[in-house]
Design a protein around this motif. Structure first.
Motif, PDB file in Angstrom:
ATOM      1  N   ILE A  75       0.824  -1.207  -0.215  1.00  0.00           N
ATOM      2  CA  ILE A  75       0.047  -0.155   0.155  1.00  0.00           C
ATOM      3  C   ILE A  75       0.939   1.384  -0.211  1.00  0.00           C
ATOM      4  CG2 ILE A  75      -1.730   1.181   1.559  1.00  0.00           C
ATOM      5  CD1 ILE A  75      -2.673  -1.318   2.414  1.00  0.00           C
ATOM      6  N   ASN A  76       0.570   2.192  -0.846  1.00  0.00           N
ATOM      7  CA  ASN A  76       1.512   3.248  -1.008  1.00  0.00           C
ATOM      8  C   ASN A  76       0.563   4.535  -1.128  1.00  0.00           C
ATOM      9  OD1 ASN A  76       0.771   3.499  -3.956  1.00  0.00           O
ATOM     10  ND2 ASN A  76       2.577   2.042  -4.071  1.00  0.00           N
ATOM     11  N   LYS A  77      -0.567   4.399  -1.364  1.00  0.00           N
ATOM     12  CA  LYS A  77      -1.390   5.572  -1.199  1.00  0.00           C
ATOM     13  C   LYS A  77      -2.123   5.853  -0.002  1.00  0.00           C
ATOM     14  CE  LYS A  77      -3.301   4.009  -4.988  1.00  0.00           C
ATOM     15  NZ  LYS A  77      -3.992   3.641  -6.186  1.00  0.00           N
ATOM     16  N   PHE A  78      -2.286   6.806   0.736  1.00  0.00           N
ATOM     17  CA  PHE A  78      -2.808   6.937   2.066  1.00  0.00           C
ATOM     18  C   PHE A  78      -3.767   8.433   2.052  1.00  0.00           C
ATOM     19  CE2 PHE A  78       0.557   4.675   2.772  1.00  0.00           C
ATOM     20  CZ  PHE A  78       0.393   3.668   3.499  1.00  0.00           C
ATOM     21  N   LYS A  79      -4.862   8.255   3.075  1.00  0.00           N
ATOM     22  CA  LYS A  79      -5.631   9.218   3.174  1.00  0.00           C
ATOM     23  C   LYS A  79      -5.364   9.782   4.859  1.00  0.00           C
ATOM     24  CE  LYS A  79     -10.684  10.072   2.914  1.00  0.00           C
ATOM     25  NZ  LYS A  79     -11.955   9.642   2.414  1.00  0.00           N
ATOM     26  N   CYS A  80      -5.672  11.131   5.008  1.00  0.00           N
ATOM     27  CA  CYS A  80      -5.706  11.344   6.378  1.00  0.00           C
ATOM     28  C   CYS A  80      -6.361  12.831   6.572  1.00  0.00           C
ATOM     29  CB  CYS A  80      -4.123  11.775   6.894  1.00  0.00           C
ATOM     30  SG  CYS A  80      -3.298  13.124   5.413  1.00  0.00           S
ATOM     31  N   ILE A  93       7.076  11.032   6.810  1.00  0.00           N
ATOM     32  CA  ILE A  93       8.299  10.869   7.737  1.00  0.00           C
ATOM     33  C   ILE A  93       8.316   9.272   7.448  1.00  0.00           C
ATOM     34  CG2 ILE A  93       8.840  10.633  10.002  1.00  0.00           C
ATOM     35  CD1 ILE A  93       7.608  12.993  10.823  1.00  0.00           C
ATOM     36  N   ASN A  94       7.537   8.686   7.231  1.00  0.00           N
ATOM     37  CA  ASN A  94       7.499   7.331   7.024  1.00  0.00           C
ATOM     38  C   ASN A  94       7.684   6.781   5.427  1.00  0.00           C
ATOM     39  OD1 ASN A  94       7.184   5.332   9.552  1.00  0.00           O
ATOM     40  ND2 ASN A  94       5.781   7.319   9.880  1.00  0.00           N
ATOM     41  N   GLY A  95       7.918   7.925   4.478  1.00  0.00           N
ATOM     42  CA  GLY A  95       8.067   7.729   3.326  1.00  0.00           C
ATOM     43  C   GLY A  95       6.825   7.155   2.219  1.00  0.00           C
ATOM     44  N   ALA A  96       5.662   7.539   2.816  1.00  0.00           N
ATOM     45  CA  ALA A  96       4.469   7.446   1.708  1.00  0.00           C
ATOM     46  C   ALA A  96       4.483   8.067   0.506  1.00  0.00           C
ATOM     47  CB  ALA A  96       3.070   7.853   2.729  1.00  0.00           C
ATOM     48  N   GLN A  97       4.193   7.540  -0.475  1.00  0.00           N
ATOM     49  CA  GLN A  97       4.481   8.185  -1.784  1.00  0.00           C
ATOM     50  C   GLN A  97       3.412   8.995  -2.132  1.00  0.00           C
ATOM     51  OE1 GLN A  97       4.831   4.960  -4.742  1.00  0.00           O
ATOM     52  NE2 GLN A  97       6.223   3.665  -3.664  1.00  0.00           N
ATOM     53  N   ASP A  98       2.149   8.551  -1.784  1.00  0.00           N
ATOM     54  CA  ASP A  98       0.912   9.445  -2.244  1.00  0.00           C
ATOM     55  C   ASP A  98       0.001   9.759  -0.994  1.00  0.00           C
ATOM     56  OD1 ASP A  98      -1.283  10.306  -3.202  1.00  0.00           O
ATOM     57  OD2 ASP A  98      -1.244   9.409  -5.128  1.00  0.00           O
ATOM     58  N   ILE A  99      -0.043  11.055  -0.943  1.00  0.00           N
ATOM     59  CA  ILE A  99      -0.785  11.490   0.442  1.00  0.00           C
ATOM     60  C   ILE A  99      -1.955  12.433   0.344  1.00  0.00           C
ATOM     61  CG2 ILE A  99      -0.479  12.437   2.876  1.00  0.00           C
ATOM     62  CD1 ILE A  99       2.650  12.011   2.558  1.00  0.00           C
ATOM     63  N   LEU A 100      -3.134  12.066   0.649  1.00  0.00           N
ATOM     64  CA  LEU A 100      -4.271  13.052   0.567  1.00  0.00           C
ATOM     65  C   LEU A 100      -4.747  13.432   1.547  1.00  0.00           C
ATOM     66  CD1 LEU A 100      -6.617  14.131  -1.012  1.00  0.00           C
ATOM     67  CD2 LEU A 100      -7.904  11.927  -0.674  1.00  0.00           C
ATOM     68  N   LEU A 101      -4.596  14.823   1.849  1.00  0.00           N
ATOM     69  CA  LEU A 101      -5.219  15.444   3.171  1.00  0.00           C
ATOM     70  C   LEU A 101      -6.573  15.588   3.026  1.00  0.00           C
ATOM     71  CD1 LEU A 101      -4.787  16.932   5.975  1.00  0.00           C
ATOM     72  CD2 LEU A 101      -4.504  19.163   4.518  1.00  0.00           C
ATOM     73  N   TYR A 106       8.884  17.809   2.200  1.00  0.00           N
ATOM     74  CA  TYR A 106       8.984  16.243   1.764  1.00  0.00           C
ATOM     75  C   TYR A 106       8.640  16.191   0.185  1.00  0.00           C
ATOM     76  CZ  TYR A 106       8.951  15.409   6.681  1.00  0.00           C
ATOM     77  OH  TYR A 106       8.905  15.456   8.174  1.00  0.00           O
ATOM     78  N   PRO A 107       9.734  16.744  -0.538  1.00  0.00           N
ATOM     79  CA  PRO A 107       9.463  16.858  -2.042  1.00  0.00           C
ATOM     80  C   PRO A 107       9.558  15.276  -2.448  1.00  0.00           C
ATOM     81  CG  PRO A 107      11.728  17.076  -1.274  1.00  0.00           C
ATOM     82  CD  PRO A 107      10.832  17.191  -0.288  1.00  0.00           C
ATOM     83  N   ASP A 108       9.698  14.289  -1.700  1.00  0.00           N
ATOM     84  CA  ASP A 108       9.578  12.859  -2.353  1.00  0.00           C
ATOM     85  C   ASP A 108       8.268  12.253  -2.223  1.00  0.00           C
ATOM     86  OD1 ASP A 108      12.377  12.842  -3.099  1.00  0.00           O
ATOM     87  OD2 ASP A 108      13.096  12.036  -1.225  1.00  0.00           O
ATOM     88  N   SER A 109       7.332  13.001  -1.493  1.00  0.00           N
ATOM     89  CA  SER A 109       6.077  12.410  -1.328  1.00  0.00           C
ATOM     90  C   SER A 109       5.063  13.435  -2.225  1.00  0.00           C
ATOM     91  CB  SER A 109       5.379  12.524   0.048  1.00  0.00           C
ATOM     92  OG  SER A 109       6.146  11.596   0.670  1.00  0.00           O
ATOM     93  N   GLN A 110       4.166  12.920  -2.760  1.00  0.00           N
ATOM     94  CA  GLN A 110       3.162  13.488  -3.728  1.00  0.00           C
ATOM     95  C   GLN A 110       1.952  13.736  -2.691  1.00  0.00           C
ATOM     96  OE1 GLN A 110       1.793  11.551  -7.649  1.00  0.00           O
ATOM     97  NE2 GLN A 110      -0.068  12.181  -7.122  1.00  0.00           N
TER      98      GLN A 110
END
Length: 340
Positions: free
Chosen positions: A35-40, A51-59, A78-82
């Motif tokens: 799993i590399n896409k998350f919602k928060c 911080i944990n290196g998630a690739q795709d983060i939806l606020l 955190y430019p490595d995360s989308q």
């Protein structure tokens, strides 16, 4: 977690919400499963994911005021995360674009739709179409897709829940088609929560975002029998007083367990026949006709009716395996701000 993935049918369809657990260790377990896409819901949760290196983060909360600045700062840190977020207002889309220009970043925006929850979002009609088109016209934001949370769909009868879910989805699908007729793309649909994700998972081009599935609770367990998730979060409590005949008081007040639900607020093993009649900051009062068999200091375990706000009341979770304590996990995003 394996059951959640199995129901989704494809790990790529999952964008699980972390609002329930707010812990790095569970995020890492999910990432190990692919799993590399998350919602928060908060900036703190978004930062924990980064911080944990998630690739795709939806606020999944429209940022307003200072949170727009905080969100843009997080993107740059955190430019490595989308990153992406939600809007349901042209004014906020304009403000995000203006502030993003000053920061030199481009923000991906989902239009948040209201399909009956009546909490956030806009009705999937011409107004939503205008907002989507406006995002496409702004220079420092871009269209990410459509988002809809249908947490109001809680019918215990799966067939009836599915009918209501399908009916609400038709409105989303109709808006998507209207957008595409305008020559615009809808790259992604992010839909549902734990009660509806098995339904949405059957649709093409959809990401589902269950969250409670990772710990589960007594409330959902009683409502949704077709989803046999394990209840993984347990509270310990003790009898602290026996103030009257057939009355017990436990150290499980508002500060220890989510209290917005009606009684009973948890299932207490060994006290299933008791009646929960009162609660204050530090006390839970029970009526129990077998109270003479119990003593002050007796230990009990219980499953909360609503786990999400219960977890946020604790700084750490104690892990248990085979009946033994094995460690502890920090509830790192229990506050609304971490480092930024």
């Amino acid at each position: 977690m394996d059951l959640m993935i199995s129901i989704a049918g494809d790990v790529k369809k999952l964008r699980p919400h972390i609002k329930t657990h707010k812990t790095a260790e569970i995020i890492q377990m999910q990432m190990k499963k692919g799993i590399n896409k998350f919602k928060c819901a908060t900036i703190a949760e978004a930062e924990l994911l980064a911080i944990n290196g998630a690739q795709d983060i939806l606020l999944a909360m429209q940022p307003v005021g200072a949170n727009i600045h905080r969100f843009l700062k997080l993107m740059k840190a955190y430019p490595d995360s989308q990153f992406s977020t939600l809007v349901d207002s042209i004014e906020i889309a304009n403000e995000i674009s203006s502030l993003a220009e000053a920061e030199g970043v481009i923000v991906s925006l989902f239009v948040d739709l209201n399909t009956g929850m009546n909490r956030t979002g806009i009705t999937p009609d011409g107004t939503a179409l205008s907002l989507y088109k406006k995002i496409g016209e702004l220079d420092f934001v871009k269209e990410a897709g459509l988002h809809s949370y249908d947490g109001h769909l809680r019918n215990p009868d799966f067939s009836e829940r599915k009918k209501a879910c399908d009916l609400a989805f038709k409105k989303v699908l109709g808006l998507k088609e209207s957008i595409e007729k305008e020559g615009l793309k809808v790259n992604c649909l992010v839909l549902g929560g734990s009660p509806s994700f098995p339904i949405h998972a059957k649709r093409d081009g959809v990401e589902v975002s269950p969250g409670t599935t990772l710990l589960w609770d007594e409330g959902y367990g009683n409502l949704f029998k077709e989803m046999p998730f394990l209840k993984a979060a347990v509270l310990a409590c003790r009898i602290i007083s026996k103030p009257a005949e057939n009355i017990l008081c436990l150290d499980l007040g508002h500060k220890a367990i989510a209290s917005e639900m009606s009684f009973p607020r948890l299932k207490i093993f060994g006290l299933e026949e008791s009646l929960q009649i009162g609660q204050s900051e530090e006390h839970l009062v029970l009526e129990y006709d077998k109270s003479d068999s119990l003593s002050i200091g007796d230990l009990f375990y219980g499953i909360p009716k609503h786990i999400c706000p219960t977890v946020a009341k604790y700084p750490k979770l104690l892990t248990v395996k085979d009946g033994k304590l094995t460690g502890e996990w920090k509830v790192a995003a229990r506050d609304h701000q971490l480092n930024i």
